[in-house]
Design a protein around this motif. Structure first.
Motif, short mmCIF file in Angstrom:
data_model
loop_
_atom_site.label_atom_id
_atom_site.label_comp_id
_atom_site.label_asym_id
_atom_site.label_seq_id
_atom_site.Cartn_x
_atom_site.Cartn_y
_atom_site.Cartn_z
N ARG A 181 0.66 -1.20 0.06
CA ARG A 181 -0.30 -0.01 0.03
C ARG A 181 0.81 1.24 -0.04
O ARG A 181 0.48 2.28 -0.83
CB ARG A 181 -0.92 0.03 1.46
N GLN A 182 1.98 1.04 0.73
CA GLN A 182 2.84 2.27 0.84
C GLN A 182 3.58 2.71 -0.30
O GLN A 182 3.91 3.77 -0.90
CB GLN A 182 3.75 2.48 2.03
N TRP A 183 4.08 1.10 -1.01
CA TRP A 183 4.73 1.46 -2.35
C TRP A 183 3.65 2.17 -3.39
O TRP A 183 4.31 2.88 -3.92
CB TRP A 183 5.03 0.11 -2.68
N ARG A 184 2.55 1.83 -3.41
CA ARG A 184 1.72 2.36 -4.35
C ARG A 184 1.52 3.92 -4.21
O ARG A 184 1.57 4.61 -4.90
CB ARG A 184 0.23 1.84 -4.10
N ALA A 185 1.31 4.08 -2.91
CA ALA A 185 1.20 5.66 -2.46
C ALA A 185 2.62 6.62 -3.02
O ALA A 185 2.43 7.52 -3.78
CB ALA A 185 1.03 5.87 -1.17
N VAL A 231 -9.62 23.09 2.30
CA VAL A 231 -8.41 23.40 1.52
C VAL A 231 -7.74 24.67 1.85
O VAL A 231 -6.84 25.07 1.58
CB VAL A 231 -8.72 23.39 0.02
N GLY A 232 -8.92 25.86 2.24
CA GLY A 232 -8.50 27.17 2.34
C GLY A 232 -8.21 27.42 3.84
O GLY A 232 -8.01 28.69 4.44
N LEU A 233 -8.09 26.42 4.74
CA LEU A 233 -7.86 26.69 6.15
C LEU A 233 -6.38 27.13 6.26
O LEU A 233 -5.67 26.66 5.71
CB LEU A 233 -7.94 25.43 6.87
N PRO A 234 -6.31 28.18 7.18
CA PRO A 234 -4.83 28.75 7.40
C PRO A 234 -4.04 27.91 8.30
O PRO A 234 -3.42 28.70 9.06
CB PRO A 234 -5.39 30.06 7.95
N CYS A 235 -3.87 26.82 7.86
CA CYS A 235 -3.08 25.98 9.00
C CYS A 235 -2.37 24.63 8.23
O CYS A 235 -3.11 24.42 7.43
CB CYS A 235 -3.64 25.64 10.22
N PRO A 236 -1.29 24.01 8.85
CA PRO A 236 -1.09 22.71 8.03
C PRO A 236 -2.04 21.95 8.38
O PRO A 236 -2.63 21.49 9.39
CB PRO A 236 0.34 22.64 9.01
N LYS A 237 -2.15 21.07 7.43
CA LYS A 237 -3.24 19.94 7.08
C LYS A 237 -2.66 18.72 6.95
O LYS A 237 -1.97 18.61 5.93
CB LYS A 237 -4.48 20.57 6.03
N PHE A 238 -3.22 17.60 7.87
CA PHE A 238 -2.97 16.42 7.57
C PHE A 238 -4.15 15.72 7.25
O PHE A 238 -4.96 15.43 7.71
CB PHE A 238 -2.42 15.81 8.95
N ILE A 239 -4.23 15.03 5.88
CA ILE A 239 -5.32 14.47 5.25
C ILE A 239 -5.00 13.20 4.87
O ILE A 239 -4.01 12.64 4.48
CB ILE A 239 -5.65 15.38 4.02
N GLY A 240 -6.06 12.29 4.99
CA GLY A 240 -5.97 10.82 4.39
C GLY A 240 -5.74 10.66 2.97
O GLY A 240 -6.38 11.35 2.31
N TRP A 241 -4.55 9.71 2.65
CA TRP A 241 -4.06 9.68 1.40
C TRP A 241 -5.22 9.15 0.20
O TRP A 241 -5.45 9.55 -0.53
CB TRP A 241 -2.95 8.65 1.38
N HIS A 242 -6.39 8.49 0.98
CA HIS A 242 -7.35 7.76 0.12
C HIS A 242 -8.32 9.08 -0.31
O HIS A 242 -8.99 8.71 -1.00
CB HIS A 242 -8.13 7.08 0.94
N CYS A 250 -0.83 7.93 4.85
CA CYS A 250 -1.20 6.51 4.29
C CYS A 250 -1.86 5.57 5.25
O CYS A 250 -1.24 5.39 6.42
CB CYS A 250 -0.05 6.00 3.67
N SER A 251 -3.16 5.50 5.53
CA SER A 251 -3.78 4.72 6.49
C SER A 251 -3.48 3.14 6.22
O SER A 251 -3.36 2.58 5.12
CB SER A 251 -5.54 4.74 6.32
#
Length: 285
Positions: A47-51, A134-145, A160-161
């Motif tokens: 899964r991580q290789w794919r990402a 997307v417009g939030l004024p801070c660093p964002k951690f988002i799920g790869w999926h 990557c979950s």
């Protein structure tokens, strides 16, 4: 059978147009041959290789590595989204390091500040709110999926979950969602080096009942969160799995304590009983 064989087999299946049933059969056979533990480990690597084949993920990893232990020895607040936030004096957090989750931004104006970091991994939430996130004024951690649901901005990092139910101390290797985004924030906080994590707004109680993980559509105002608009009328969301969440929290508690760190719970009136309770206001004396 090793990871290369498993990977090439799955890739060939996609290229040659194998249907879902055939791919499922391949996975079942591989699992029976490898055993559960080895199969899961190889699946994570695959899964991580794919990402990693995607430049957005490689860039995310570089950005995440740059943050490692940046807050070593400090404290932070993970802000849940429960109704108790309405009774919490959030202005006290203005100069603190904070993690906001999912639709916490609905409260930014009332709080008077944006959280230091933002975390969202639930695909339904991101799918319906990407234009706001997307417009939030801070660093964002988002799920790869959810990578194709929103723009990859300069302050976005994809995670990557993974399937293994464990606490990832190195989030460049993946994260486990643990049935709650709060658990993901704990893994990020650990990686960033925080010595003490304080929970608020983690009520661990829902008025809406039903089979965990079932997708439902809200029929009116949201009674489960700090704002009736949170999962308001027409919003699709998944019913919580409080039991699975508790198991995840216990993994986090173990890992933090093992490293001589701590997670405490300052939620006002919260029902969670995993972490040591502290009085919210005494934290600012």
């Amino acid at each position: 059978m090793d990871s290369k064989v498993l990977r090439s087999g799955l890739e060939r299946g996609r290229v040659e147009g194998y249907n879902v049933e055939n791919l499922t059969l391949v996975k079942r056979i591989a699992r029976s041959m490898l055993g559960d533990q080895r199969y899961l480990a190889l699946s994570e690597r695959y899964r991580q290789w794919r990402a990693y084949m995607d430049p957005r993920y490689r860039t995310s990893v570089r950005r995440i590595v740059a943050l490692r232990d940046q807050h070593q020895g400090e404290r932070c607040f993970i802000i849940g989204n429960g109704p108790s936030l309405r009774n919490t004096e959030l202005s006290l957090l203005k100069d603190e390091i904070t993690f906001g989750l999912n639709r916490i931004y609905l409260m930014f104006d009332q709080m008077g500040f944006a959280t230091t970091y933002y975390v969202a991994v639930n695909k339904l939430v991101i799918e319906q709110c990407a234009h706001e996130i997307v417009g939030l004024p801070c660093p964002k951690f988002i799920g790869w999926h959810a990578r194709d649901l929103m723009d990859f901005t300069a302050d976005t990092m994809f995670l990557c979950s993974q399937g293994s139910p464990r606490f990832y101390i190195d989030i460049t290797k993946g994260i486990h969602e643990g049935a709650t985004v709060t658990y993901v924030a704990m893994q990020i906080a650990y990686y960033l080096g925080f010595h003490k994590v304080i929970l608020i707004g983690v009520d661990h109680s829902f008025a809406t009942k039903g089979e965990p993980h079932t997708t439902v559509v809200s029929q009116g105002d949201d009674p489960n969160h700090f704002d009736p608009r949170y999962f308001g009328k027409g919003f699709r969301w998944q019913l919580p799995d409080l039991e699975a969440s508790e198991l995840s929290y216990r993994l986090a508690k173990y890992q933090f304590e093992r490293a001589n760190r701590e997670i405490v719970d300052a939620t006002i009136g919260g029902k969670l009983r995993v972490f040591r309770k502290v009085d919210y206001h005494t934290l600012f004396v």
